[in-house]
Design a protein around this motif. Structure first.
Motif, PDB file in Angstrom:
ATOM      1  N   GLU A 234     -42.913 106.099  49.647  1.00  0.00           N
ATOM      2  CA  GLU A 234     -44.352 106.487  49.512  1.00  0.00           C
ATOM      3  C   GLU A 234     -45.130 107.584  48.645  1.00  0.00           C
ATOM      4  OE1 GLU A 234     -46.938 104.325  51.087  1.00  0.00           O
ATOM      5  OE2 GLU A 234     -45.001 103.583  52.725  1.00  0.00           O
ATOM      6  N   MET A 238     -46.124 107.689  44.895  1.00  0.00           N
ATOM      7  CA  MET A 238     -47.809 108.111  44.844  1.00  0.00           C
ATOM      8  C   MET A 238     -47.900 109.592  43.962  1.00  0.00           C
ATOM      9  SD  MET A 238     -49.974 106.161  45.934  1.00  0.00           S
ATOM     10  CE  MET A 238     -51.730 107.224  46.403  1.00  0.00           C
ATOM     11  N   GLY A 291     -50.915 111.372  45.747  1.00  0.00           N
ATOM     12  CA  GLY A 291     -51.941 110.515  44.778  1.00  0.00           C
ATOM     13  C   GLY A 291     -52.084 111.153  43.718  1.00  0.00           C
ATOM     14  N   HIS A 328     -53.285  97.915  45.426  1.00  0.00           N
ATOM     15  CA  HIS A 328     -53.888  97.827  46.484  1.00  0.00           C
ATOM     16  C   HIS A 328     -54.861  96.708  46.348  1.00  0.00           C
ATOM     17  CE1 HIS A 328     -51.818 101.771  47.507  1.00  0.00           C
ATOM     18  NE2 HIS A 328     -52.798 102.015  47.206  1.00  0.00           N
ATOM     19  N   LEU A 373     -56.303 107.844  43.871  1.00  0.00           N
ATOM     20  CA  LEU A 373     -55.848 107.607  45.362  1.00  0.00           C
ATOM     21  C   LEU A 373     -55.142 108.605  45.655  1.00  0.00           C
ATOM     22  CD1 LEU A 373     -54.171 104.450  43.980  1.00  0.00           C
ATOM     23  CD2 LEU A 373     -56.526 104.346  45.548  1.00  0.00           C
ATOM     24  N   ALA A 375     -52.552 109.651  49.429  1.00  0.00           N
ATOM     25  CA  ALA A 375     -51.871 109.350  50.299  1.00  0.00           C
ATOM     26  C   ALA A 375     -51.816 110.274  51.467  1.00  0.00           C
ATOM     27  CB  ALA A 375     -50.923 108.410  50.084  1.00  0.00           C
ATOM     28  N   ASN A 413     -48.796 105.019  56.443  1.00  0.00           N
ATOM     29  CA  ASN A 413     -49.886 105.927  55.195  1.00  0.00           C
ATOM     30  C   ASN A 413     -51.407 105.283  55.349  1.00  0.00           C
ATOM     31  OD1 ASN A 413     -50.049 103.317  54.004  1.00  0.00           O
ATOM     32  ND2 ASN A 413     -48.684 103.599  52.699  1.00  0.00           N
ATOM     33  N   ILE A 415     -54.571 105.399  52.602  1.00  0.00           N
ATOM     34  CA  ILE A 415     -55.191 105.529  51.349  1.00  0.00           C
ATOM     35  C   ILE A 415     -56.081 105.237  51.856  1.00  0.00           C
ATOM     36  CG2 ILE A 415     -54.393 104.854  49.063  1.00  0.00           C
ATOM     37  CD1 ILE A 415     -51.558 104.142  50.014  1.00  0.00           C
TER      38      ILE A 415
END
Ligand code: ASP
Length: 436
Positions: A234, A238, A291, A328, A373, A375, A413, A415
């Motif tokens: 993740e 990200m 991010g 997403h 974004l 995370a 997570n 986001i």
């Protein structure tokens, strides 16, 4: 047995290569070594891989590679002289130059930094050199051939002397060279670790492992001691850039731990990445914050959308037809938003919008650019109330407007989408809410 991968900074100078040698010699388990091409020696320096891409561009423009090759020659000749090795580096560089001039496509050129780097280190260590082209294989369609590769890598277990292997590339069925994406030596290291059944995959770089968040945004963030494969996936997807995001796949099945270490601070234990971290006490519910900027949202509204069968499929089929994958997809009752990386929409955005309109006839469709974004990742979040509340309070207090929220069903997570101008402010606020 350990597999050690050394990154570009570790392979950049005679001094750093001496340090690499010391690390390898200090542990007889370190028998399989994977290397990157020499990276930057100082701020503003050019990585050998980038010089090789330049050499390839020279060839494309002028019919043959020129100044970039001479710079590479200079670097390697100096390097072996400083290491006191008796090697005819000119001969190797001539071979590379001829190869670049004869090849089509840039992969061959790009791979030669790793190739030369591995030859030099094998000479210094007295280890065998094994060309990645002979053991890391791709299929006709360009995808990685895991089974074939694994059989070939297993053969390396017979070696008793120690082996140095160039990272970053392998070969196609016709023997031509193919590289992974940039930073791909991490993936090569993981492939070798799986094939030889390593007890651990040590990834030696120039930082003390993963920091809880980006040190360019938060000064001296805390270091992560352990994290799980999933959390790593993740975070690196990200934007946490210590390790190539695809490095997990080869080692995942066999549960081989990855240890990120610092060549320049070998006494630091670094970050340990494990299949399961449930036995480890954690100091924070959140493991890390990562991010990236540069996202676009396409927001659709349509009355009664929720009961219109196939609505989502039709919208997504447009993206599929354009070869676009999305990040997403938060949905409301009569609304649907799709977050997409800006650069994959470049040049096709208006056509995609027109096609969506034609396909589902929405009441409105809005495109929002410049979304960042962020995370917030951590296994601990799943059974802990109030994590989201802490994040949102922190952002509210910092004056950050939240444009999107998405929580994965794995509950590891959350986001958050914010405007790009608020990105740094948001990361700092979340960091201080959980780590200060
Ligand atoms: N040398 C390649 C790059 O700069 C691959 C690597 O270092 O992992 O991307």
């Amino acid at each position: 047995m350990k597999v050690c991968k050394f990154g570009g900074t570790s392979m950049a100078t005679a001094k750093s290569i001496r340090q690499v040698e010391k690390i390898i010699r200090s542990d007889p388990e370190r028998k399989y070594v994977v290397v990157s091409a020499p990276g930057k020696r100082f701020k503003g320096d050019i990585k050998v891989t980038d010089l090789l891409y330049q050499a390839d561009a020279e060839k494309a423009h002028y019919g043959c590679a020129g100044p970039a090759i001479e710079e590479i020659r200079d670097r390697f000749v100096t390097l072996v002289a400083e290491l006191g090795l008796d090697m005819d580096m000119d001969r190797y560089i001539d071979e590379v130059e001829a190869g670049i001039n004869a090849s089509s496509g840039s992969d061959y050129a790009a791979s030669r930094g790793e190739y030369l780097s591995a030859i030099v280190l094998s000479e210094l260590l007295g280890f065998d050199f094994v060309d990645a082209a002979d053991i890391i294989k791709f299929k006709h369609d360009g995808s990685f051939d895991a089974d074939n590769t694994n059989d070939l890598v297993q053969e390396l277990k017979k070696n008793t002397k120690g082996i140095v292997i160039p990272g970053f590339y392998g070969s196609m069925p016709d023997g031509s060279i193919k590289t992974f994406s940039r930073g791909g030596s991490d993936v090569s290291g993981a492939i070798i670790a799986r094939g030889v059944g390593a007890a651990i995959y040590e990834n030696w770089t120039d930082v003390n492992g993963f920091m809880v968040t980006d040190p360019n945004v938060v000064q001296n963030p805390k270091q992560m001691e352990v994290l799980s494969y999933e959390e790593l996936r993740e975070l690196s997807y990200m934007g946490a850039s210590v390790l190539h995001p695809d490095s997990i796949f080869p080692v995942r099945e066999d549960g081989i731990p990855i240890n990120i270490r610092n060549t320049f601070e070998p006494e630091n234990k670094g970050t340990m990445i494990l299949p399961d971290i449930s036995g480890y006490p954690k100091s924070s519910i959140v493991t890390g914050i990562a991010g990236r900027k540069g996202n676009t949202t396409i927001s659709l509204k349509k009355a009664m959308m929720n009961s219109e069968l196939g609505f989502g499929r039709k919208v997504l089929s447009v993206l599929e037809r354009h070869g676009i994958s999305f990040e997403h997809m938060p949905t409301g009752i009569d609304t649907m938003s799709i977050v997409i990386t800006e650069k994959v929409l470049n040049g096709v955005e208006s056509q995609v919008i027109e096609d969506i309109k034609g396909k589902v006839n929405p009441d409105s469709i809005e495109v929002i650019h410049n979304l960042a974004l962020i995370a917030v990742v951590g296994h601990g979040m799943a059974n802990q109330m109030g994590t989201a509340a802490r994040i949102f309070v922190a952002l509210y207090q910092a004056g950050v407007n939240i444009r999107m929220i998405d929580q994965g069903s794995s509950e590891m997570n959350i986001i958050i989408g914010v405007e790009e101008k608020d990105y740094e402010k948001a990361i700092k606020a979340i960091y201080s809410a959980f780590f200060e």
